[in-house]
Each structure stands twice: as C-alpha cells, then as structure tokens.
Design a protein around this motif. Sequence first.
Motif, short mmCIF file in Angstrom:
data_model
loop_
_atom_site.label_atom_id
_atom_site.label_comp_id
_atom_site.label_asym_id
_atom_site.label_seq_id
_atom_site.Cartn_x
_atom_site.Cartn_y
_atom_site.Cartn_z
N UNK A 289 -25.55 -1.94 11.84
CA UNK A 289 -26.07 -0.70 11.28
C UNK A 289 -25.03 0.02 10.42
N UNK A 290 -23.80 0.05 10.90
CA UNK A 290 -22.73 0.75 10.19
C UNK A 290 -21.76 -0.26 9.61
N UNK A 291 -21.52 -0.19 8.34
CA UNK A 291 -20.61 -1.10 7.67
C UNK A 291 -19.34 -0.35 7.28
N UNK A 292 -18.19 -0.94 7.57
CA UNK A 292 -16.90 -0.35 7.23
C UNK A 292 -16.24 -1.18 6.13
N UNK A 293 -15.51 -0.49 5.29
CA UNK A 293 -14.86 -1.12 4.14
C UNK A 293 -13.42 -0.65 4.06
N UNK A 294 -12.62 -1.41 3.32
CA UNK A 294 -11.24 -1.03 3.05
C UNK A 294 -10.99 -1.22 1.55
N UNK A 295 -10.10 -0.41 1.02
CA UNK A 295 -9.70 -0.52 -0.37
C UNK A 295 -8.18 -0.47 -0.41
N UNK B 23 -3.31 -8.31 10.87
CA UNK B 23 -3.47 -9.47 10.00
C UNK B 23 -4.89 -9.53 9.47
N UNK B 24 -5.85 -9.12 10.29
CA UNK B 24 -7.25 -9.07 9.87
C UNK B 24 -7.41 -8.23 8.60
N UNK B 25 -6.71 -7.10 8.54
CA UNK B 25 -6.77 -6.21 7.38
C UNK B 25 -6.02 -6.81 6.20
N UNK B 26 -4.81 -7.28 6.45
CA UNK B 26 -3.99 -7.79 5.35
C UNK B 26 -4.55 -9.08 4.76
N UNK B 27 -5.25 -9.88 5.59
CA UNK B 27 -5.91 -11.08 5.05
C UNK B 27 -6.99 -10.71 4.05
N UNK B 28 -7.62 -9.55 4.24
CA UNK B 28 -8.67 -9.12 3.29
C UNK B 28 -8.07 -8.81 1.92
N UNK B 29 -6.80 -8.41 1.90
CA UNK B 29 -6.16 -8.07 0.64
C UNK B 29 -6.13 -9.27 -0.31
N UNK B 30 -6.02 -10.45 0.25
CA UNK B 30 -5.99 -11.65 -0.58
C UNK B 30 -7.37 -11.96 -1.18
N UNK B 31 -8.43 -11.32 -0.66
CA UNK B 31 -9.79 -11.53 -1.18
C UNK B 31 -10.13 -10.61 -2.34
#
Length: 73
Positions: free
Chosen positions: A3-9, A64-72
């Motif tokens: 229901x709730x989606x979270x994002x990072x920038x 690491x979960x967050x920093x791995x997203x940076x490569x995407x």
Amino acid sequence: MSKFQRYISFRQKDNSWGLAINLGDKINTEFEDAYGSISPDGKYFFFHRSYGGNKADIFWVDAKLIFDLKTKE
C-alpha cells in the motif's frame, strides 16, 4: 504491491537530486514507514514503522541495501 511505497533520491555531483528510486520489498510493506536515517558510521538504515493507533516499531537493515540502489540510478 504494498500500500505504501518508499523511495530514495541521491544528491548528484552538480548538487541536484537524482530520480526517485523505489526501496523495494525489503522496506515497502502495507504499513506506514517514516523517519529513515543512516547511522553515522554508514552501516545501518533505521526507520520507524507504524501499525496504526499507538503500535509502532523501529527497524534497522544493513545500509548496503540503500547504497546498492545508488548503482541503479
């Protein structure tokens, strides 16, 4: 899908902000999450999950979960 989606920038080299990246199934659930932060040593991502009313927990995951997203980006 939750229901709730979270994002990072992530901040870019030119000081602008990159596109929003979905945090995925390890973070996104049907509950409300807020107050995300990275520990000073950069090892952990903490966040608050509310289950409604006065029920809530504080969670942490490997940053690491967050920093791995940076490569995407």
